[in-house]
Write a protein that holds these residues in place. Structure first.
Motif: not given
Length: 163
Positions: A4-5, A50-52, A59-61, A140-143
């Protein structure tokens, strides 16, 4: 959580209390050196930044809502097969499918990780194109979007039917 980092790439980081971390500060005399294969790797750190930036509260919601939808759909599918003794625990985007457990699951020791049903579900889900960790964990993920969750629920329903 190193990947994730690193924005999905291998990365390395560590942290601690404010009173402990100054000893690792390379700008201080007699600092303690901490090394690691991916510590400070420019590509993985850039991807992590960029991820952060992209992982906003909105997006987290959104991914948490997808996780809730996925967990609810799995519960409905498992309710159609009470013989499997399946349940789903979730928190936001994280979820865990359990088989052969009784009562409320409150900690890791309450899981039945040796369940042959869990092993069969894991393989059936893989065969349907859905990856759960062998212990039943998924997130689940952002993708992902609504269609991905819908497709995953249909595949999981087929997998549950085959177990």
């Amino acid at each position: 959580m190193d990947n994730i980092i690193g924005g999905g790439l291998p990365g390395g980081a560590f942290g601690g209390r404010a009173g402990v971390m100054p000893i690792f500060d390379p700008s201080t005399p007699h600092h303690l050196h901490h090394s690691g294969t991916f510590n400070g790797n420019p590509m993985t750190m850039a991807a992590g930044c960029v991820t952060l930036d992209l992982l906003t509260r909105v997006e987290i919601e959104r991914i948490n809502a997808l996780g809730e939808r996925l967990a609810d759909g799995l519960r409905r599918s498992l309710a159609e097969r009470p013989d499997l003794q399946g349940s789903v625990n979730n928190c936001g985007s994280l979820l865990h499918v359990n088989f052969g457990t009784e009562g409320e699951l409150r900690n890791y020791a309450d899981l039945n990780l040796e369940s042959p049903v869990a092993a069969r579900f894991h393989l059936a889900a893989l065969d349907e194109g859905v990856y759960f960790a062998p212990r039943g964990f998924m997130n689940t993920s952002t993708a992902m979007d609504e269609q991905v969750v819908e497709d995953a629920l249909e595949a999981c329903s087929r997998a549950i039917g085959r177990v």
